[in-house]
Design a protein around this motif. Structure first.
Motif, PDB file in Angstrom:
ATOM      1  N   ALA A  26       6.631 -13.502  -3.047  1.00 16.52           N
ATOM      2  CA  ALA A  26       5.647 -13.881  -2.032  1.00 16.52           C
ATOM      3  C   ALA A  26       4.585 -12.800  -1.892  1.00 16.52           C
ATOM      4  O   ALA A  26       3.382 -13.107  -1.792  1.00 16.52           O
ATOM      5  CB  ALA A  26       6.340 -14.133  -0.692  1.00 16.52           C
ATOM      6  N   GLU A  27       4.985 -11.541  -1.895  1.00 16.01           N
ATOM      7  CA  GLU A  27       4.011 -10.447  -1.827  1.00 16.01           C
ATOM      8  C   GLU A  27       3.035 -10.512  -2.995  1.00 16.01           C
ATOM      9  O   GLU A  27       1.825 -10.365  -2.806  1.00 16.01           O
ATOM     10  CB  GLU A  27       4.737  -9.096  -1.823  1.00 16.01           C
ATOM     11  N   SER A  28       3.560 -10.744  -4.179  1.00 17.56           N
ATOM     12  CA  SER A  28       2.720 -10.822  -5.374  1.00 17.56           C
ATOM     13  C   SER A  28       1.748 -11.992  -5.291  1.00 17.56           C
ATOM     14  O   SER A  28       0.561 -11.853  -5.613  1.00 17.56           O
ATOM     15  CB  SER A  28       3.605 -10.953  -6.613  1.00 17.56           C
ATOM     16  N   ALA A  29       2.233 -13.142  -4.860  1.00 12.78           N
ATOM     17  CA  ALA A  29       1.373 -14.328  -4.749  1.00 12.78           C
ATOM     18  C   ALA A  29       0.263 -14.110  -3.731  1.00 12.78           C
ATOM     19  O   ALA A  29      -0.901 -14.457  -3.976  1.00 12.78           O
ATOM     20  CB  ALA A  29       2.205 -15.550  -4.385  1.00 12.78           C
ATOM     21  N   ILE A  30       0.592 -13.524  -2.593  1.00  6.87           N
ATOM     22  CA  ILE A  30      -0.413 -13.267  -1.555  1.00  6.87           C
ATOM     23  C   ILE A  30      -1.438 -12.256  -2.065  1.00  6.87           C
ATOM     24  O   ILE A  30      -2.643 -12.417  -1.839  1.00  6.87           O
ATOM     25  CB  ILE A  30       0.256 -12.792  -0.251  1.00  6.87           C
ATOM     26  N   ALA A  31      -0.976 -11.227  -2.770  1.00 10.47           N
ATOM     27  CA  ALA A  31      -1.901 -10.234  -3.326  1.00 10.47           C
ATOM     28  C   ALA A  31      -2.884 -10.895  -4.286  1.00 10.47           C
ATOM     29  O   ALA A  31      -4.086 -10.620  -4.242  1.00 10.47           O
ATOM     30  CB  ALA A  31      -1.111  -9.125  -4.031  1.00 10.47           C
ATOM     31  N   LYS A  32      -2.390 -11.777  -5.142  1.00  8.46           N
ATOM     32  CA  LYS A  32      -3.271 -12.478  -6.087  1.00  8.46           C
ATOM     33  C   LYS A  32      -4.269 -13.373  -5.369  1.00  8.46           C
ATOM     34  O   LYS A  32      -5.448 -13.425  -5.724  1.00  8.46           O
ATOM     35  CB  LYS A  32      -2.439 -13.313  -7.062  1.00  8.46           C
ATOM     36  N   MET A  33      -3.805 -14.099  -4.358  1.00  7.39           N
ATOM     37  CA  MET A  33      -4.684 -15.029  -3.630  1.00  7.39           C
ATOM     38  C   MET A  33      -5.766 -14.312  -2.843  1.00  7.39           C
ATOM     39  O   MET A  33      -6.881 -14.817  -2.714  1.00  7.39           O
ATOM     40  CB  MET A  33      -3.867 -15.884  -2.661  1.00  7.39           C
ATOM     41  N   GLY A  35      -6.743 -10.979  -3.354  1.00  5.00           N
ATOM     42  CA  GLY A  35      -7.417  -9.908  -4.062  1.00  5.00           C
ATOM     43  C   GLY A  35      -7.054  -8.524  -3.539  1.00  5.00           C
ATOM     44  O   GLY A  35      -7.623  -7.521  -3.961  1.00  5.00           O
ATOM     45  N   ILE A  36      -6.107  -8.465  -2.634  1.00  7.72           N
ATOM     46  CA  ILE A  36      -5.630  -7.173  -2.120  1.00  7.72           C
ATOM     47  C   ILE A  36      -4.624  -6.639  -3.143  1.00  7.72           C
ATOM     48  O   ILE A  36      -3.678  -7.349  -3.501  1.00  7.72           O
ATOM     49  CB  ILE A  36      -4.974  -7.338  -0.736  1.00  7.72           C
ATOM     50  N   PRO A  37      -4.801  -5.404  -3.610  1.00 12.10           N
ATOM     51  CA  PRO A  37      -3.945  -4.900  -4.684  1.00 12.10           C
ATOM     52  C   PRO A  37      -2.455  -4.842  -4.338  1.00 12.10           C
ATOM     53  O   PRO A  37      -1.612  -5.077  -5.190  1.00 12.10           O
ATOM     54  CB  PRO A  37      -4.468  -3.489  -4.949  1.00 12.10           C
ATOM     55  N   GLU A  38      -2.120  -4.525  -3.102  1.00 13.98           N
ATOM     56  CA  GLU A  38      -0.718  -4.410  -2.736  1.00 13.98           C
ATOM     57  C   GLU A  38      -0.499  -4.986  -1.343  1.00 13.98           C
ATOM     58  O   GLU A  38      -1.184  -4.607  -0.393  1.00 13.98           O
ATOM     59  CB  GLU A  38      -0.280  -2.946  -2.754  1.00 13.98           C
ATOM     60  N   VAL A  39       0.449  -5.911  -1.228  1.00 16.70           N
ATOM     61  CA  VAL A  39       0.776  -6.546   0.040  1.00 16.70           C
ATOM     62  C   VAL A  39       2.248  -6.285   0.318  1.00 16.70           C
ATOM     63  O   VAL A  39       3.083  -6.394  -0.570  1.00 16.70           O
ATOM     64  CB  VAL A  39       0.523  -8.079  -0.023  1.00 16.70           C
ATOM     65  N   THR A  40       2.559  -5.929   1.554  1.00 13.76           N
ATOM     66  CA  THR A  40       3.948  -5.723   1.952  1.00 13.76           C
ATOM     67  C   THR A  40       4.273  -6.668   3.091  1.00 13.76           C
ATOM     68  O   THR A  40       3.597  -6.667   4.115  1.00 13.76           O
ATOM     69  CB  THR A  40       4.175  -4.260   2.407  1.00 13.76           C
ATOM     70  N   LEU A  41       5.305  -7.482   2.895  1.00 18.31           N
ATOM     71  CA  LEU A  41       5.769  -8.381   3.948  1.00 18.31           C
ATOM     72  C   LEU A  41       6.946  -7.729   4.665  1.00 18.31           C
ATOM     73  O   LEU A  41       7.763  -7.053   4.043  1.00 18.31           O
ATOM     74  CB  LEU A  41       6.212  -9.717   3.360  1.00 18.31           C
ATOM     75  N   ILE A  42       7.023  -7.936   5.967  1.00 15.71           N
ATOM     76  CA  ILE A  42       8.112  -7.401   6.774  1.00 15.71           C
ATOM     77  C   ILE A  42       8.836  -8.593   7.402  1.00 15.71           C
ATOM     78  O   ILE A  42       8.219  -9.420   8.057  1.00 15.71           O
ATOM     79  CB  ILE A  42       7.586  -6.465   7.887  1.00 15.71           C
TER      80      ILE A  42
END
Length: 51
Positions: A26-33, A35-42
């Protein structure tokens, strides 16, 4: 980041790899959508205290 809540706590998954992998995907998919290089979900879970 410092987040406090009486109603929720960070969810403990006890090293359940399948759960951790879903979060990573999910973090990877959100980052791709976005354009943010790194997303962290909590992940939070509801506690019995606080309303």
């Amino acid at each position: 980041m410092d987040i406090h809540s009486n109603s929720y706590r960070i969810a403990a998954f006890d090293n359940r790899e399948e759960v951790i992998e879903v979060i990573r995907e999910a973090e990877s998919a959100i980052a791709k959508m976005t354009g943010i290089p790194e997303v962290t979900l909590i992940a939070y879970e509801k506690t019995d205290s606080g309303e």
